[in-house]
Design a protein around this motif. Sequence first.
Motif, PDB file in Angstrom:
ATOM      1  N   ILE A 196       1.307   2.162   4.443  1.00  0.00           N
ATOM      2  CA  ILE A 196       0.526   0.995   4.046  1.00  0.00           C
ATOM      3  C   ILE A 196      -0.705   1.418   3.243  1.00  0.00           C
ATOM      4  O   ILE A 196      -1.038   0.803   2.221  1.00  0.00           O
ATOM      5  N   LEU A 197      -1.364   2.484   3.666  1.00  0.00           N
ATOM      6  CA  LEU A 197      -2.525   2.978   2.926  1.00  0.00           C
ATOM      7  C   LEU A 197      -2.131   3.456   1.534  1.00  0.00           C
ATOM      8  O   LEU A 197      -2.858   3.231   0.555  1.00  0.00           O
ATOM      9  N   VAL A 198      -0.983   4.105   1.426  1.00  0.00           N
ATOM     10  CA  VAL A 198      -0.490   4.557   0.123  1.00  0.00           C
ATOM     11  C   VAL A 198      -0.206   3.353  -0.771  1.00  0.00           C
ATOM     12  O   VAL A 198      -0.542   3.342  -1.966  1.00  0.00           O
ATOM     13  N   TYR A 199       0.414   2.323  -0.201  1.00  0.00           N
ATOM     14  CA  TYR A 199       0.693   1.103  -0.967  1.00  0.00           C
ATOM     15  C   TYR A 199      -0.613   0.489  -1.489  1.00  0.00           C
ATOM     16  O   TYR A 199      -0.702   0.100  -2.668  1.00  0.00           O
ATOM     17  N   LEU A 200      -1.610   0.406  -0.621  1.00  0.00           N
ATOM     18  CA  LEU A 200      -2.897  -0.150  -1.049  1.00  0.00           C
ATOM     19  C   LEU A 200      -3.550   0.713  -2.127  1.00  0.00           C
ATOM     20  O   LEU A 200      -4.206   0.187  -3.035  1.00  0.00           O
ATOM     21  N   ALA A 201      -3.344   2.015  -2.043  1.00  0.00           N
ATOM     22  CA  ALA A 201      -3.870   2.906  -3.076  1.00  0.00           C
ATOM     23  C   ALA A 201      -3.196   2.627  -4.422  1.00  0.00           C
ATOM     24  O   ALA A 201      -3.857   2.595  -5.468  1.00  0.00           O
ATOM     25  N   PHE A 202      -1.891   2.393  -4.409  1.00  0.00           N
ATOM     26  CA  PHE A 202      -1.183   2.070  -5.649  1.00  0.00           C
ATOM     27  C   PHE A 202      -1.638   0.718  -6.196  1.00  0.00           C
ATOM     28  O   PHE A 202      -1.687   0.511  -7.415  1.00  0.00           O
ATOM     29  N   TYR A 203      -1.959  -0.198  -5.295  1.00  0.00           N
ATOM     30  CA  TYR A 203      -2.509  -1.488  -5.719  1.00  0.00           C
ATOM     31  C   TYR A 203      -3.816  -1.270  -6.481  1.00  0.00           C
ATOM     32  O   TYR A 203      -4.033  -1.849  -7.546  1.00  0.00           O
ATOM     33  N   ARG A 204      -4.654  -0.389  -5.955  1.00  0.00           N
ATOM     34  CA  ARG A 204      -5.934  -0.091  -6.631  1.00  0.00           C
ATOM     35  C   ARG A 204      -5.709   0.610  -7.973  1.00  0.00           C
ATOM     36  O   ARG A 204      -6.408   0.344  -8.956  1.00  0.00           O
ATOM     37  N   VAL A 205      -4.724   1.507  -8.005  1.00  0.00           N
ATOM     38  CA  VAL A 205      -4.401   2.200  -9.259  1.00  0.00           C
ATOM     39  C   VAL A 205      -4.001   1.192 -10.331  1.00  0.00           C
ATOM     40  O   VAL A 205      -4.400   1.314 -11.504  1.00  0.00           O
ATOM     41  N   GLY A 206      -3.215   0.191  -9.936  1.00  0.00           N
ATOM     42  CA  GLY A 206      -2.818  -0.838 -10.894  1.00  0.00           C
ATOM     43  C   GLY A 206      -4.011  -1.604 -11.441  1.00  0.00           C
ATOM     44  O   GLY A 206      -4.071  -1.912 -12.637  1.00  0.00           O
ATOM     45  N   LEU A 207      -4.984  -1.897 -10.585  1.00  0.00           N
ATOM     46  CA  LEU A 207      -6.195  -2.588 -11.039  1.00  0.00           C
ATOM     47  C   LEU A 207      -6.973  -1.726 -12.031  1.00  0.00           C
ATOM     48  O   LEU A 207      -7.456  -2.219 -13.061  1.00  0.00           O
ATOM     49  N   VAL A 208      -7.081  -0.442 -11.718  1.00  0.00           N
ATOM     50  CA  VAL A 208      -7.787   0.489 -12.605  1.00  0.00           C
ATOM     51  C   VAL A 208      -7.090   0.555 -13.958  1.00  0.00           C
ATOM     52  O   VAL A 208      -7.729   0.502 -15.018  1.00  0.00           O
TER      53      VAL A 208
END
Length: 205
Positions: free
Chosen positions: A177-189
Amino acid sequence: SSGINAEWPLRPGGSDEARTFAGRWKFLTHWNAMLQIAYYTCSGLLVNSNLLDKWEPVRDQAFHIVILPLSVFVSLMFWGLYIYDRDLVFPAHLDKVVTPFFNHQKHSAVVLWTFLEAAIVHHNKPGHLEGHFIAGLFCATYLAVVLWVHAAGGVWAYPVLGLMSWAGKALFSGVSILVYLAFYRVGLVFSELLHDPPFSISKLD
């Protein structure tokens, strides 16, 4: 993770795993494929209608919160586990069911198409708390499905889970779940860099 992923067979019969309880719907790769189809179909219809202004915020949230991070998550988890031990996700006998071309379409090319979409179309980012909450809720929903499939059908969607203790499963799920949220942030960046220069991390909050 994407688990054993011959869940969308090209040939009659498909894989043994896809014929077990809940069929292909217990695999995250299948969720990703269906969500991609639904997203791009709806996006195409909206562009050619007068409903774009009304539904554009929903489209943008769906892309940032689910479509992009899920594609990256499925791809990297699949290939990471494949390189470590392919029997955990895609045993050699499945090569007779799913061709390498189709396998790459599901687990490699999907990331390319998603980032191409991010580069071409400007998607407004969701609110900070709202985005993280919905992303976490999506992860929790899928985790609930995995647990339900095991409880009701006696099978794990992913063989790797059967090798873990319950503590190990909890840790694996939490890290995922933390990895998924990290990818979510990467997409925003990525979106900010392309469409909203000058970019700063503070703009994401």
